[in-house]
Design an enzyme around this catalytic site. Structure first.
Site, PDB file in Angstrom:
ATOM      1  N   PHE A 124     -18.059  25.424  31.678  1.00  0.00           N
ATOM      2  CA  PHE A 124     -18.071  26.830  31.278  1.00  0.00           C
ATOM      3  C   PHE A 124     -17.091  27.081  30.121  1.00  0.00           C
ATOM      4  O   PHE A 124     -17.498  27.482  29.025  1.00  0.00           O
ATOM      5  CB  PHE A 124     -17.765  27.674  32.521  1.00  0.00           C
ATOM      6  CG  PHE A 124     -17.181  29.010  32.252  1.00  0.00           C
ATOM      7  CD1 PHE A 124     -17.841  29.923  31.429  1.00  0.00           C
ATOM      8  CD2 PHE A 124     -15.967  29.380  32.818  1.00  0.00           C
ATOM      9  CE1 PHE A 124     -17.290  31.175  31.181  1.00  0.00           C
ATOM     10  CE2 PHE A 124     -15.421  30.625  32.573  1.00  0.00           C
ATOM     11  CZ  PHE A 124     -16.073  31.515  31.753  1.00  0.00           C
ATOM     12  N   ILE A 125     -15.823  26.780  30.301  1.00  0.00           N
ATOM     13  CA  ILE A 125     -14.846  27.054  29.235  1.00  0.00           C
ATOM     14  C   ILE A 125     -15.024  26.039  28.098  1.00  0.00           C
ATOM     15  O   ILE A 125     -14.999  26.388  26.914  1.00  0.00           O
ATOM     16  CB  ILE A 125     -13.392  27.014  29.776  1.00  0.00           C
ATOM     17  CG1 ILE A 125     -13.213  28.048  30.898  1.00  0.00           C
ATOM     18  CG2 ILE A 125     -12.386  27.280  28.638  1.00  0.00           C
ATOM     19  CD1 ILE A 125     -11.861  28.021  31.588  1.00  0.00           C
ATOM     20  N   LEU A 141      -9.939  19.562  29.543  1.00  0.00           N
ATOM     21  CA  LEU A 141     -10.417  20.607  30.452  1.00  0.00           C
ATOM     22  C   LEU A 141     -11.117  20.050  31.686  1.00  0.00           C
ATOM     23  O   LEU A 141     -11.389  20.793  32.621  1.00  0.00           O
ATOM     24  CB  LEU A 141     -11.389  21.551  29.720  1.00  0.00           C
ATOM     25  CG  LEU A 141     -10.746  22.633  28.861  1.00  0.00           C
ATOM     26  CD1 LEU A 141     -10.360  22.096  27.498  1.00  0.00           C
ATOM     27  CD2 LEU A 141     -11.677  23.812  28.692  1.00  0.00           C
ATOM     28  N   TYR A 153      -5.087  21.513  45.542  1.00  0.00           N
ATOM     29  CA  TYR A 153      -5.503  21.846  44.174  1.00  0.00           C
ATOM     30  C   TYR A 153      -4.279  22.299  43.379  1.00  0.00           C
ATOM     31  O   TYR A 153      -4.013  21.800  42.279  1.00  0.00           O
ATOM     32  CB  TYR A 153      -6.566  22.943  44.214  1.00  0.00           C
ATOM     33  CG  TYR A 153      -6.998  23.411  42.849  1.00  0.00           C
ATOM     34  CD1 TYR A 153      -7.502  22.519  41.918  1.00  0.00           C
ATOM     35  CD2 TYR A 153      -6.889  24.754  42.488  1.00  0.00           C
ATOM     36  CE1 TYR A 153      -7.893  22.949  40.656  1.00  0.00           C
ATOM     37  CE2 TYR A 153      -7.281  25.185  41.237  1.00  0.00           C
ATOM     38  CZ  TYR A 153      -7.781  24.287  40.318  1.00  0.00           C
ATOM     39  OH  TYR A 153      -8.154  24.713  39.069  1.00  0.00           O
ATOM     40  N   LYS A 194      -2.674  20.118  40.197  1.00  0.00           N
ATOM     41  CA  LYS A 194      -2.498  20.648  38.845  1.00  0.00           C
ATOM     42  C   LYS A 194      -1.010  20.689  38.481  1.00  0.00           C
ATOM     43  O   LYS A 194      -0.650  20.518  37.312  1.00  0.00           O
ATOM     44  CB  LYS A 194      -3.122  22.041  38.712  1.00  0.00           C
ATOM     45  CG  LYS A 194      -4.626  22.065  38.885  1.00  0.00           C
ATOM     46  CD  LYS A 194      -5.376  21.170  37.911  1.00  0.00           C
ATOM     47  CE  LYS A 194      -5.584  21.783  36.567  1.00  0.00           C
ATOM     48  NZ  LYS A 194      -6.524  20.993  35.715  1.00  0.00           N
TER      49      LYS A 194
END
Ligand code: UDP
Length: 324
Positions: A11-12, A76, A149, A153
């Site tokens: 998406f991004i 990404l 998650y 990150k």
């Protein structure tokens, strides 16, 4: 510039690819199409500056070749979406930590500048809003997979900062808050495409919990410009930046707004978290970014607000009829 975008069919990533190609950059995308889609980049494939490798970033041989041929990396590729994370915890940890390890190791080999895409999830369930980049993180126990998650990150961020500190690698970290816009799909949990799809199909609009949780939604175009702005600002190197929108809404307020704007007759239903995700699921009550750091360095300000975002998403879904 020769640019590598990992996750460029997502998406991004697809919006970023489009933006950079429009400017005349040469773009290499690596995407394993696990959550990305060929449809997202179909319109770019005839562009002579666009190159695609359908491959996982865990394939170090392919990644080595791509990194050696490009100047900068926008990383990404990641496991995203609360639903995906809760149901695929092994893949989440592996993809996020090992994938970023490969990217940073190769960037260091070829002296490439790297943007690491992180997330507001790293703040965990802190309620000290607005979140500043150097705020404390508040996490739940390791038995709740959502926190894996957040932690995966955070490890990516630690690693990027460590490469900068110890090896002088040029790394920039962008912490994204809820990012939305056309091409985002609801399958992995994201609330706006999900609710818009439900509203347009006349299905019940599902609000999880009591609906009083509060989120700020950022338009993908604002995120793309911020990513490029940060990568082109030498002073941003070695630093972390929140990128988001600081105006928000409760999730029940969002459901009502979507129902109205889509002209839908769907009913709004409330679903307990344990039914929506899993027993003991913990949600963030409130999430608002402090944007002053990004504003100071690149003049960042969100330019598209929620009503306009919803108009664009509703129009996109009406045209594409692809709610999955
Ligand atoms: N949510 C909801 N209904 C849905 C999907 C999500 O009420 O069908 C809620 C979710 O529990 C969270 C908020 O909407 O409180 C935003 O969810 P999303 O997964 O988009 O992003 P998050 O903020 O959780 O990372």
């Amino acid at each position: 510039m020769r640019i590598l975008i990992t996750g460029g069919a997502g998406f991004i990533g697809s919006h970023l690819s489009e933006y950079l190609l429009d400017r005349g950059d040469e773009v290499w995308v690596i995407d394993d199409l696990s959550t990305g889609k060929l449809e997202n980049i179909q319109h770019l494939r005839d562009n002579p500056g666009f190159h695609l490798a359908v491959e996982t970033i865990m394939n170090e041989t392919v990644m080595d070749r791509l990194v050696s041929e490009t100047d900068v990396i926008y990383h990404l590729a990641a496991a995203v979406g609360v639903e995906l994370i809760v149901h695929s915890p092994v893949a989440t940890i592996e993809r996020n930590i090992l994938g970023t390890d490969i990217v940073l190791r190769l960037a260091n080999r070829y002296l490439s500048k790297v943007l690491i895409t992180s997330t507001s999830e790293v703040y965990g369930k802190s309620d000290q809003v607005p979140f500043k980049e150097d705020a404390d993180r508040v996490l739940g126990p390791t038995t709740k997979s959502r926190w894996s998650y957040s932690s995966s990150k955070a490890i990516d961020e630690f690693l990027a900062l460590a490469y900068h500190k110890e090896r002088k690698l040029e790394t920039v970290i962008m912490r994204l808050f809820n990012t939305v816009g056309p091409r985002q799909i609801g399958r992995y949990g994201m609330v706006i495409p999900r609710m818009v799809g439900q509203a347009l199909e006349g299905k019940p609009i599902t609000v999880y919990g009591d609906g009083e949780q509060y989120r700020c939604f950022t338009y993908v175009g604002d995120v793309v410009r911020a990513a490029v702005g940060l990568m082109e600002t030498p002073d941003a190197v070695g630093q972390v930046f929140n990128i988001g929108n600081d105006i928000g809404i409760s999730i029940s307020g969002l459901a009502k707004k979507i129902k109205e704007m889509a002209g839908s007759s769907s009913e709004i239903v409330y679903i307990p978290y344990e039914q929506a995700y899993e027993e003991g699921f913990e949600d963030m009550r409130i999430r608002i970014p402090d944007l002053s750091k990004a504003n100071q360095i690149i003049g960042y300000e969100p330019t598209v607000q929620l009503d306009q975002i919803l108009e664009k998403v509703i129009r996109h879904f009406k045209e594409h009829k692809d709610f999955a």
